[in-house]
Design a protein around this motif. Structure first.
Motif, PDB file in Angstrom:
ATOM      1  N   ARG A 168      -0.941  18.023 -21.673  1.00  0.00           N
ATOM      2  CA  ARG A 168      -1.433  19.388 -21.589  1.00  0.00           C
ATOM      3  C   ARG A 168      -1.435  19.881 -20.153  1.00  0.00           C
ATOM      4  O   ARG A 168      -1.588  19.074 -19.242  1.00  0.00           O
TER       5      ARG A 168
ATOM      6  N   CYS B 267      -3.492  26.663 -29.015  1.00  0.00           N
ATOM      7  CA  CYS B 267      -3.885  27.246 -27.729  1.00  0.00           C
ATOM      8  C   CYS B 267      -3.499  28.706 -27.558  1.00  0.00           C
ATOM      9  O   CYS B 267      -4.172  29.439 -26.843  1.00  0.00           O
TER      10      CYS B 267
ATOM     11  N   CYS C 176      -8.119  29.756 -27.054  1.00  0.00           N
ATOM     12  CA  CYS C 176      -8.396  28.587 -26.217  1.00  0.00           C
ATOM     13  C   CYS C 176      -9.647  27.894 -26.743  1.00  0.00           C
ATOM     14  O   CYS C 176     -10.667  28.534 -26.985  1.00  0.00           O
ATOM     15  N   SER C 177      -9.577  26.592 -26.933  1.00  0.00           N
ATOM     16  CA  SER C 177     -10.734  25.865 -27.430  1.00  0.00           C
ATOM     17  C   SER C 177     -11.484  25.153 -26.319  1.00  0.00           C
ATOM     18  O   SER C 177     -12.321  24.296 -26.594  1.00  0.00           O
ATOM     19  N   GLY C 178     -11.135  25.466 -25.115  1.00  0.00           N
ATOM     20  CA  GLY C 178     -11.889  24.934 -23.983  1.00  0.00           C
ATOM     21  C   GLY C 178     -11.824  23.433 -23.866  1.00  0.00           C
ATOM     22  O   GLY C 178     -12.841  22.759 -23.769  1.00  0.00           O
ATOM     23  N   CYS C 179     -10.593  22.888 -23.853  1.00  0.00           N
ATOM     24  CA  CYS C 179     -10.467  21.432 -23.772  1.00  0.00           C
ATOM     25  C   CYS C 179     -10.735  20.938 -22.364  1.00  0.00           C
ATOM     26  O   CYS C 179     -10.893  19.740 -22.151  1.00  0.00           O
TER      27      CYS C 179
ATOM     28  N   ASN D 113      -7.883  24.166 -18.566  1.00  0.00           N
ATOM     29  CA  ASN D 113      -7.854  25.441 -17.837  1.00  0.00           C
ATOM     30  C   ASN D 113      -8.808  25.446 -16.661  1.00  0.00           C
ATOM     31  O   ASN D 113      -8.491  25.917 -15.577  1.00  0.00           O
TER      32      ASN D 113
ATOM     33  N   CYS E 170      -4.530  28.956 -19.298  1.00  0.00           N
ATOM     34  CA  CYS E 170      -3.283  28.273 -19.586  1.00  0.00           C
ATOM     35  C   CYS E 170      -2.192  29.260 -19.982  1.00  0.00           C
ATOM     36  O   CYS E 170      -1.015  29.005 -19.797  1.00  0.00           O
TER      37      CYS E 170
HETATM   38  S1  SF4 Z   1      -7.727  24.858 -21.889  1.00  0.00           S
HETATM   39 FE1  SF4 Z   1      -5.532  25.258 -22.179  1.00  0.00          FE
HETATM   40  S2  SF4 Z   1      -4.802  23.417 -23.176  1.00  0.00           S
HETATM   41 FE2  SF4 Z   1      -7.029  23.377 -23.371  1.00  0.00          FE
HETATM   42  S3  SF4 Z   1      -7.470  24.350 -25.361  1.00  0.00           S
HETATM   43 FE3  SF4 Z   1      -7.524  25.976 -23.811  1.00  0.00          FE
HETATM   44  S4  SF4 Z   1      -5.446  26.808 -23.811  1.00  0.00           S
HETATM   45 FE4  SF4 Z   1      -5.315  24.840 -24.831  1.00  0.00          FE
END
Ligand code: SF4
Lengths: 217, 613
Positions: free
Chosen positions: B282, B594, B598-601, B604, B611
């Protein structure tokens, strides 16, 4: 469509390219050269490449023959140079010309090689005894199985010299669409006839001929 | 001379051109003008290693630098290995034919767990001490590794001087630059490693010591030599501009992927919960369509290949897929080049594009639902609906195909027998679909191939906490599937359960496994990924002798607050995200991809900003 014939050498590391791989290798070489390759018509369209004689793995050569077709008439020197600019290491196009004779005209090929031995004098003795025999019988693998052939009548020794650590020979053997003898038959025969241990080295095809010793072109 | 020794035996072995170099595109330099030599080693045979894209990129990139020389090295097949050992031929690099033990760097790319024993075998063939601690104090012979497996490098930690985490395009040169400078100053190996570990992405395992609790889990990690407490992977930010080779080494003998390969995107936006690649690479980054077309043309012209393939985890997710394919198809048709699109979903292609794709596609269609029921697909976050599966098959059958290949996984978290029987039922619905279609191909019956892999929980995925099914469970499910399918129309293939078990142990293992790997190799294990060489009994003996219980690694649920053997390595995705995703999986709640949301992994936050635009 322009039919052409290239004479090329295959030496050094390139001698380990098998005959099967050579076709693919040539296709890629032609593609890199940007020459206008002629493709067959039809669904499975492919370029035309044909090698006059197969060369055994590990043999070098100064005289391999490749027939191919181009779409445009390009000066043969230019074809040669463009191919040489992108040839694999160890391979070189010596000349490009029109196809004079059909490959069926080929009758024999010439090979040079060294028979490496600690005692070349003794080995030379055994070689002389062998080539003075009435017959040189040896088993040859063919598509139909193993058969015994006499290579003596068709084998022509061009030279046979003692060197420091080897006996160096040049010989002609039948080649072409009818009979194909490989120097390995002679090596076999010598192994059977001699107690001397020797190793073969620097095996190279040095010429391809038609009848009357005319160089095939 | 080594070359003479090699050539003396080349005609005794299979495909000798693999061992002598000289291929078009291989880079040969004048040794006397080279300052740092790098042996790029692939721990498998030439045919497999030469297909690997990462090697091609880093090979060319390093060789762009005049005074650095990167050469290739592969594991010899058994016939040649025997000859090498009998005749004292040390493992050598293909360009110079010099022994790799004299190189500055010996770098391995770790693509799969079952190649670990090959690394040991290659080091041994090279005459390099297997354990890092036994190597000279001088600054030379630095043994390094990169690739996806080094996201948990612990089962290999004792054999390597350092690991390179993440993408190598920048960090490899930084590392070589540092080496070059320190070599001039006459520094020692240890001094070099102390400096190297300060480079982002460089992990020097000897500076990290694990202490374990009585129950076998990690108690704490002790960091020495001022090494950073966490090591973060490297990311290429501007992927469109990143170095890409304009030439490949073109082999003489046929290799597995014998074609030009152009990387169109890196990373993946889907977030399938079992997929390690989907998280460790990622964020998703793309090349512009123009860049891709340009690179395709350049590589085809320079190599002479008449086949090109687009490399990515999911080509369909490229935002400019349609214009890119149209332009590529114009070029490839003109030049009689075959374009292959391994990871393209056809269900959302335009009609026109589909026509073109159909024209050039030779083999049947493949599709990876991974799980049979919607519930289980939600658990693993595989965003595919039954409708899409059916639609793809309809397209395939309508396009003249009478066979489809489907990929599934077995042993997924929360899976029940119903889900296994579901695979057979799904296959049956596809068969039924075929016979309801008026325009189906005539004359042939439909054939479905089902390829069923066993789920292997991997680090840096939401399923890293999950236990793997035991062998008994796997074998029960395999039998159940075989008994459930329509044998006339469906062909099932699956992996040896033992292979998947070993994979899980090595993937999630800690440093104590180094001894097991070493012992297994000593017992003769190598080429473990090649069925005929895989000896699970020897591995079991090795576990036994080292006092290690493989099920501790494969079949134990890891609690969320445990210290993980890979916990000090930072792949940008946060631990909290993996925990959250794991909980969602158990509730069968999906997470959007994504681009949707965005799921806030965590990625970013760390790369500074968003991203996607
Ligand atoms: S931070 Fe980036 S990679 Fe992670 S969930 Fe959000 S968009 Fe996807």
């Amino acid at each position: 469509m322009i039919r052409l014939r290239a004479v090329f050498s295959k030496k050094d590391r390139a001698k380990y390219i098998s005959h099967l791989d050579l076709n693919r290798c040539m296709l890629r070489t032609f593609r890199r050269s940007g020459l206008p390759i002629w493709y067959t018509e039809g669904f499975h369209s492919h370029p035309y490449f044909s090698f006059a004689l197969a060369l055994s793995l590990g043999y070098e050569s100064d005289c391999e023959i490749l027939d191919f077709n181009l779409n445009e008439d390009i000066p043969t020197n230019e074809v040669r140079d463009r191919l040489n600019a992108v040839m694999p290491y160890g391979m070189k196009i010596i000349s490009v010309a029109e196809q004079k004779r059909k490959v069926t005209a080929i009758t024999n090929a010439e090979y040079s090689f060294s028979l490496v031995s600690d005692n070349p004098d003794l080995l030379m003795n055994d070689i002389e005894n062998l080539i003075n025999q009435e017959q040189i019988l040896i088993e040859k693998k063919t598509k139909k199985g193993v058969k015994t052939v006499d290579i003596k009548p068709d084998m022509k020794i061009i030279s046979c010299k003692i060197a420091e650590k080897s006996v160096d020979m040049v010989m002609r053997l039948p080649a072409g669409t009818q009979t194909n003898y490989n120097p390995s038959l002679f090596f076999e025969a010598l192994k059977n006839a001699s107690d001397m241990s020797f190793e073969t080295a620097k095996i190279r095809r040095t010429g391809i001929f038609c009848e009357n010793n005319e160089i095939f072109s | 001379m080594l070359r003479e020794k090699i050539e003396k035996h080349l005609l005794e072995i299979q495909k000798p051109s693999r061992y002598i170099g000289g291929e078009v595109g291989s880079v040969v330099k004048d040794k006397s003008k080279v300052d740092v030599r790098f042996a790029f080693c692939f721990p498998d045979t030439y045919d497999i290693g030469m297909s690997h894209l990462g090697m091609k990129i880093l090979y060319s990139l390093t060789n762009e630098r005049e005074n650095y020389w990167c050469e290739r090295c592969f594991a010899p097949s058994e016939d040649f290995e025997n000859i090498m050992r009998e005749n004292d031929i040390p493992l050598y690099a293909l360009e110079s034919l010099d022994p790799i033990k004299d190189f500055d760097f010996i770098g391995f790319t770790m693509q799969y767990e079952l190649s670990y024993t090959n690394v040991l075998n290659m080091l041994d063939l090279a005459g390099i001490p297997i354990f890092a601690r036994d190597r000279t104090e001088e600054l030379t012979q630095i043994v390094v590794a990169g690739g996806p497996c080094v996201c948990n490098p612990e089962p290999l930690a004792d054999f390597f001087d350092l690991f390179i985490l993440g993408e190598g395009e920048e960090v490899n040169l930084e590392l070589m630059d540092l080496y070059y400078e320190m070599k001039k100053q006459g520094a020692s190996r240890k001094e070099f490693l102390r400096k190297a570990c300060q480079i982002e992405g460089i992990y020097v395992p000897e500076f990290y010591k694990f202490h374990y609790k009585g129950d076998g889990t990690v108690e704490r990690l002790e960091v020495t030599d001022d090494a950073p407490p966490t090591v973060r992977k490297r990311i290429i930010k501007d992927f469109d501009k990143v170095y890409y080779p304009d030439n490949f080494v073109v082999p003489f003998t046929e290799i597995v992927h014998d074609r030009v390969s152009v990387e169109v995107l890196r990373g993946c936006l889907r977030g399938c919960r079992f997929c390690q690649a989907g998280f460790i690479y990622r964020p998703l980054r793309e090349k512009h369509a123009g860049t891709i077309v340009e690179q395709t043309k350049c590589l085809c012209e320079n190599t002479g290949y008449d086949e090109v393939s687009l490399a990515s985890l999911s080509t369909s997710d490229h935002s400019e897929i349609a214009p890119m394919l149209s332009e590529l198809l114009i070029y490839t048709e003109d030049e009689k080049i075959n374009l292959s699109l391994p990871s393209l979903r056809v269900d959302n292609c335009s009609e026109e594009l589909l026509e073109k794709i159909k024209k050039m596609r030779k083999s049947g269609l493949t599709f990876a639902p991974e799980a049979s029921t919607q519930r289980l697909r939600d658990v693993i976050n595989k965003n595919v609906s039954e409708e899409e599966i059916m639609n793809t098959c309809r397209i395939a059958f309508g396009g003249g195909y009478s066979s489809v290949k489907l990929y599934f996984m077995m042993g997924l978290p929360t899976e029940t027998d119903e889900d296994i029987i579901g695979i057979a039922e799904l296959a049956q619905r596809i068969i039924d679909l075929f016979y309801t279609m008026e325009n189906r191909p005539k004359g042939r019956g439909v054939q479905i191939s089902i390829s069923c892999a066993t789920f292997v929980p991997k680090p840096f995925t939401p399923f890293q906490f999950e236990p793997q099914d035991t062998r008994e469970m796997i074998e029960h499910k395999q039998k159940l599937l075989l008994d459930s399918v329509n044998k006339k129309r469906v062909k099932v293939s699956y992996h040896d359960a033992n292979v998947s078990i070993l994979e899980a142990v090595l993937a999630k293992g800690d440093r104590r496994l180094c001894d097991v790997v070493y012992t297994a190799w000593k017992k003769g294990c190598k080429f473990d990924s090649w069925g005929e060489y895989f000896h699970f009994d020897k591995w079991l003996e090795a576990f036994e002798e080292c006092g290690i219980d493989p099920s501790f690694y494969a079949n134990r649920r890891i609690s969320y607050d445990e210290i993980l053997p890979w916990g000090h390595l930072d792949y940008y995705v946060s631990h909290e995200f993996f925990v959250r995703e794991n909980k969602n999986a158990h509730k069968a709640v999906t997470t959007p991809h994504c681009r949707l949301k965005c799921s806030g992994c965590g990625v970013n936050r760390e790369i500074g900003g968003r991203c996607f635009d």
